[in-house]
Design a protein around this motif. Structure first.
Motif, PDB file in Angstrom:
ATOM      1  N   SER A 293       7.717 -12.475 -13.315  1.00  0.00           N
ATOM      2  CA  SER A 293       6.646 -11.468 -13.320  1.00  0.00           C
ATOM      3  C   SER A 293       6.411 -10.908 -11.924  1.00  0.00           C
ATOM      4  N   ALA A 294       6.592 -11.729 -10.893  1.00  0.00           N
ATOM      5  CA  ALA A 294       6.437 -11.242  -9.519  1.00  0.00           C
ATOM      6  C   ALA A 294       7.517 -10.221  -9.182  1.00  0.00           C
ATOM      7  N   VAL A 295       8.758 -10.508  -9.570  1.00  0.00           N
ATOM      8  CA  VAL A 295       9.846  -9.549  -9.334  1.00  0.00           C
ATOM      9  C   VAL A 295       9.601  -8.271 -10.133  1.00  0.00           C
ATOM     10  N   GLY A 296       9.239  -8.417 -11.403  1.00  0.00           N
ATOM     11  CA  GLY A 296       8.971  -7.237 -12.230  1.00  0.00           C
ATOM     12  C   GLY A 296       7.815  -6.407 -11.705  1.00  0.00           C
ATOM     13  N   ALA A 297       6.751  -7.082 -11.256  1.00  0.00           N
ATOM     14  CA  ALA A 297       5.564  -6.367 -10.781  1.00  0.00           C
ATOM     15  C   ALA A 297       5.826  -5.605  -9.490  1.00  0.00           C
ATOM     16  N   THR A 298       6.667  -6.167  -8.616  1.00  0.00           N
ATOM     17  CA  THR A 298       6.950  -5.481  -7.354  1.00  0.00           C
ATOM     18  C   THR A 298       8.059  -4.450  -7.510  1.00  0.00           C
ATOM     19  N   LEU A 299       9.090  -4.762  -8.295  1.00  0.00           N
ATOM     20  CA  LEU A 299      10.174  -3.804  -8.514  1.00  0.00           C
ATOM     21  C   LEU A 299       9.682  -2.569  -9.266  1.00  0.00           C
ATOM     22  N   ASN A 300       8.709  -2.759 -10.158  1.00  0.00           N
ATOM     23  CA  ASN A 300       8.129  -1.631 -10.895  1.00  0.00           C
ATOM     24  C   ASN A 300       6.931  -1.018 -10.186  1.00  0.00           C
TER      25      ASN A 300
ATOM     26  N   THR B 260      -6.284   5.693  -7.441  1.00  0.00           N
ATOM     27  CA  THR B 260      -6.102   6.110  -8.836  1.00  0.00           C
ATOM     28  C   THR B 260      -5.028   7.190  -8.937  1.00  0.00           C
ATOM     29  N   VAL B 261      -5.172   8.251  -8.159  1.00  0.00           N
ATOM     30  CA  VAL B 261      -4.225   9.366  -8.226  1.00  0.00           C
ATOM     31  C   VAL B 261      -2.854   8.949  -7.692  1.00  0.00           C
ATOM     32  N   ALA B 262      -2.851   7.979  -6.760  1.00  0.00           N
ATOM     33  CA  ALA B 262      -1.582   7.476  -6.232  1.00  0.00           C
ATOM     34  C   ALA B 262      -0.943   6.456  -7.171  1.00  0.00           C
ATOM     35  N   ILE B 263      -1.624   6.109  -8.283  1.00  0.00           N
ATOM     36  CA  ILE B 263      -1.157   5.048  -9.192  1.00  0.00           C
ATOM     37  C   ILE B 263      -0.900   3.775  -8.386  1.00  0.00           C
ATOM     38  N   GLY B 264      -1.866   3.432  -7.517  1.00  0.00           N
ATOM     39  CA  GLY B 264      -1.695   2.287  -6.625  1.00  0.00           C
ATOM     40  C   GLY B 264      -2.360   1.022  -7.108  1.00  0.00           C
ATOM     41  N   GLY B 265      -3.665   1.085  -7.381  1.00  0.00           N
ATOM     42  CA  GLY B 265      -4.348  -0.073  -7.917  1.00  0.00           C
ATOM     43  C   GLY B 265      -5.150  -0.891  -6.925  1.00  0.00           C
ATOM     44  N   PHE B 266      -5.049  -0.591  -5.616  1.00  0.00           N
ATOM     45  CA  PHE B 266      -5.923  -1.274  -4.662  1.00  0.00           C
ATOM     46  C   PHE B 266      -7.371  -0.912  -4.969  1.00  0.00           C
TER      47      PHE B 266
ATOM     48  N   GLY C 156       0.811  -1.210   0.000  1.00  0.00           N
ATOM     49  CA  GLY C 156       0.000   0.000   0.000  1.00  0.00           C
ATOM     50  C   GLY C 156       0.845   1.260   0.000  1.00  0.00           C
ATOM     51  N   LEU C 157       1.787   1.352   0.924  1.00  0.00           N
ATOM     52  CA  LEU C 157       2.591   2.563   1.059  1.00  0.00           C
ATOM     53  C   LEU C 157       3.474   2.825  -0.158  1.00  0.00           C
ATOM     54  N   THR C 158       3.974   1.757  -0.782  1.00  0.00           N
ATOM     55  CA  THR C 158       4.818   1.933  -1.969  1.00  0.00           C
ATOM     56  C   THR C 158       3.976   2.036  -3.242  1.00  0.00           C
ATOM     57  N   THR C 159       2.661   2.001  -3.096  1.00  0.00           N
ATOM     58  CA  THR C 159       1.689   2.074  -4.201  1.00  0.00           C
ATOM     59  C   THR C 159       1.910   0.955  -5.219  1.00  0.00           C
ATOM     60  N   THR C 160       2.339  -0.206  -4.727  1.00  0.00           N
ATOM     61  CA  THR C 160       2.532  -1.347  -5.610  1.00  0.00           C
ATOM     62  C   THR C 160       1.188  -1.967  -5.994  1.00  0.00           C
ATOM     63  N   GLY C 161       0.339  -2.196  -5.007  1.00  0.00           N
ATOM     64  CA  GLY C 161      -0.987  -2.747  -5.308  1.00  0.00           C
ATOM     65  C   GLY C 161      -1.034  -4.260  -5.365  1.00  0.00           C
ATOM     66  N   ALA C 162       0.077  -4.931  -5.003  1.00  0.00           N
ATOM     67  CA  ALA C 162       0.062  -6.388  -4.905  1.00  0.00           C
ATOM     68  C   ALA C 162      -0.583  -6.779  -3.583  1.00  0.00           C
TER      69      ALA C 162
ATOM     70  N   GLN D 126       1.111 -17.535 -11.099  1.00  0.00           N
ATOM     71  CA  GLN D 126       0.444 -17.653  -9.801  1.00  0.00           C
ATOM     72  C   GLN D 126       0.110 -16.306  -9.165  1.00  0.00           C
ATOM     73  N   VAL D 127       0.720 -15.224  -9.648  1.00  0.00           N
ATOM     74  CA  VAL D 127       0.487 -13.912  -9.030  1.00  0.00           C
ATOM     75  C   VAL D 127      -0.374 -13.015  -9.921  1.00  0.00           C
ATOM     76  N   ALA D 128      -1.093 -13.607 -10.855  1.00  0.00           N
ATOM     77  CA  ALA D 128      -1.967 -12.808 -11.712  1.00  0.00           C
ATOM     78  C   ALA D 128      -3.115 -12.203 -10.914  1.00  0.00           C
ATOM     79  N   ALA D 129      -3.605 -12.930  -9.906  1.00  0.00           N
ATOM     80  CA  ALA D 129      -4.737 -12.450  -9.098  1.00  0.00           C
ATOM     81  C   ALA D 129      -4.298 -11.945  -7.732  1.00  0.00           C
ATOM     82  N   HIS D 130      -3.436 -12.716  -7.045  1.00  0.00           N
ATOM     83  CA  HIS D 130      -2.962 -12.319  -5.717  1.00  0.00           C
ATOM     84  C   HIS D 130      -1.676 -13.050  -5.397  1.00  0.00           C
ATOM     85  N   TYR D 131      -1.018 -12.618  -4.306  1.00  0.00           N
ATOM     86  CA  TYR D 131       0.279 -13.167  -3.905  1.00  0.00           C
ATOM     87  C   TYR D 131       0.161 -14.051  -2.669  1.00  0.00           C
ATOM     88  N   GLY D 132      -1.052 -14.356  -2.267  1.00  0.00           N
ATOM     89  CA  GLY D 132      -1.280 -15.085  -1.019  1.00  0.00           C
ATOM     90  C   GLY D 132      -0.721 -16.484  -0.984  1.00  0.00           C
ATOM     91  N   ASP D 133      -0.568 -17.119  -2.149  1.00  0.00           N
ATOM     92  CA  ASP D 133      -0.117 -18.520  -2.179  1.00  0.00           C
ATOM     93  C   ASP D 133       1.399 -18.669  -2.231  1.00  0.00           C
TER      94      ASP D 133
END
Length: 482
Positions: free
Chosen positions: A426-433, A217-223, A108-114, A441-448
């Motif tokens: 894709s998990a590394v790319g999605a979080t690093l970016n 939206t304005v934070a470009i977060g995605g939650f 949330g704080l880094t506006t990653t949205g994972a 496995q992380v298309a929907a969530h990272y819980g698993d």
């Protein structure tokens, strides 16, 4: 290193951050959910800890040095990520483990949205609001807010601004005083949030959803407050409003400042980064729409609608969804994902490497080709009409190189934990970016994911938000030498 002033700042920030727990408490009472006790406990713990850190050193008066600024910046994000996780652990729903709570808080704080949470629609309203609020606070940077406050407390803020501001040029200020620059950025950020919330509300969202989605939206977060994200509303108007504000929020806020001060938008189209940014979004959107239409994935109009939204959402690193782009045909999932590496413009709330760096790398590549033909020619790299110093170009190439090395190292670590290749990269790319949704496995969530992978990805979020060097410099022995 001025450790006492660093502790004083950290204590102050924790006490200020504790008050972010109060709106969720009010929401909890309004909607009669049971999470108010978790937020009251989190408020008390955070406030008392901040006071305990601040009280012994509250009389210290010193300006920050450059090294102090880097350390404070990293500590801000790490410490607030830890304390921000408390409500997720204490609340009956979602009642996350320590690693999951820290992952969600940092996301949330880094506006990653994972997210590691499933069943978002069933969460208490106070938790839903808190997730959105975390992204809003992190969007423009809690550091930039601190820069506006710290000078009033006798602490200089320029070193924090330099450490926090995204982009290759760190010393540019919109106004002569750094405090005024920080305030100007926050006024613009707040104005965009209010306008976005009103747009959503008039388009048919409930007030709660409108405010919550305007934050992310304005934070470009995605939650989102729904599992189906923006697709939950199934509204072309809402998608259009969302697309507009995602595009605007991923633009350099300095351009917004000059638009407000000069009452003109002509300078947008004179800015090379902005023009390249729009061209990139436009080109990928057209290509995506053509592929979706020709493969008959959707009806023609639906293909255009989904292509526009998903390309803007992924390329700006927001991460909202109206479709599962990971299931799109041929090269589209990979293309959209790679676009997120460019991300938003420098000085925006977007993630990625920033459009200006990609543009400068391309220009440098063109110069090297010309040098092969004309070895003795002096060929400057220009940004608009201004030549770019070689020092800046060296920094851009250095950033690009380290970014890729960090990506590869974390990819290898995730593969070592047993993840498949598509999920790992894709998990590394999605979080690093700071994008959020990935593939596999992380298309929907990272819980698993396993705990080791989650910690690595939480570190990747921090690296992405702090633009790699701000965090990595702390691991250099030279940083700690007197």
């Amino acid at each position: 290193m001025h450790y006492k002033v660093i502790l004083r700042i950290l204590g102050l920030l924790l006490m200020i951050f504790s008050f972010s727990m109060l709106p969720p408490i009010a929401i909890s009472y309004s909607y009669h959910d049971s999470s108010h006790l978790a937020f009251i406990s989190a408020f008390t713990i955070t406030l008392c800890t901040g006071f305990i850190i601040w009280a012994p050193v509250y009389r210290v008066r010193q300006d920050l040095r450059t090294r102090d600024g880097f350390l404070v910046t990293v500590l801000f994000w790490v410490v607030l990520g830890l304390f921000g996780s408390i409500p997720f652990m204490l609340a009956d729903n979602p009642n996350l483990s320590f690693v999951d709570a820290v992952f969600e808080s940092l996301s949330g704080l880094t506006t990653t949205g994972a997210t590691v949470i499933t069943g978002i629609d069933a969460l208490p309203q106070s938790i839903l609001f808190y997730r959105q609020q975390l992204q809003w606070l992190g969007g423009m940077g809690i550091i930039v807010l601190a820069v506006a406050i710290l000078p009033m407390l006798g602490i200089g803020g320029m070193q924090l601004y330099r450490a926090e501001t995204p982009g290759p040029v760190k010393d540019s200020k919109l106004t002569p005083r750094i405090t005024e620059t920080a305030k100007a950025l926050w006024y613009i950020y707040l104005s965009l949030t209010v306008a976005c919330a009103l747009g959503y509300w008039f388009a048919g969202m409930t007030l709660f959803d409108a405010v919550g989605h305007s934050f992310s939206t304005v934070a470009i977060g995605g939650f989102s407050t729904h599992d189906a994200s923006i697709g939950y509303f199934d509204s072309p108007l809402i998608e259009g409003i969302c697309t507009f504000f995602m595009i605007i929020s991923a633009v350099n806020f300095g351009l917004h400042f000059f638009a407000w001060r000069q009452r003109s938008i002509t300078h947008y189209f004179q800015d090379p980064e902005f023009k390249f940014y729009l061209s990139m979004l436009g080109g990928i959107t057209v290509l995506a729409a053509v592929v979706l239409v020709t493969t008959q994935t959707y009806a023609p109009v639906e293909s255009i609608r989904k292509a526009i939204f998903e390309v803007v959402s992924i390329a700006t690193t927001t991460g909202f969804a109206t479709a599962d782009f990971a299931q799109w045909p041929v090269m589209l999932p990979f293309l959209l994902f790679v676009a997120a590496f460019a991300g938003g413009c420098a000085g925006s709330t977007g993630g990625g490497m920033k459009v200006i760096r990609i543009l400068l790398i391309l220009k440098q590549g063109q110069r090297e080709i010309k040098r092969l033909i004309h070895p003795n020619a002096v060929i400057p790299v220009k940004f608009g009409n201004k030549p770019i110093p070689d020092r800046v170009l060296e920094a851009v190439w250095g950033f690009f190189s380290v970014y890729l090395i960090v990506f590869v190292v974390m990819l290898i670590i995730l593969l070592g934990t047993g993840l498949d290749q598509v999920t790992a990269w894709s998990a590394v790319g999605a979080t690093l970016n700071n994008l959020g949704p990935g593939l596999g496995q992380v298309a929907a969530h990272y819980g698993d994911l396993n705990e080791t992978a989650k910690w690595v990805l939480a570190f990747a979020m921090l690296l992405g938000r702090l633009e790699v060097f701000t965090l990595l410099v702390l691991f250099s022995p030279a940083f700690w030498k007197r």
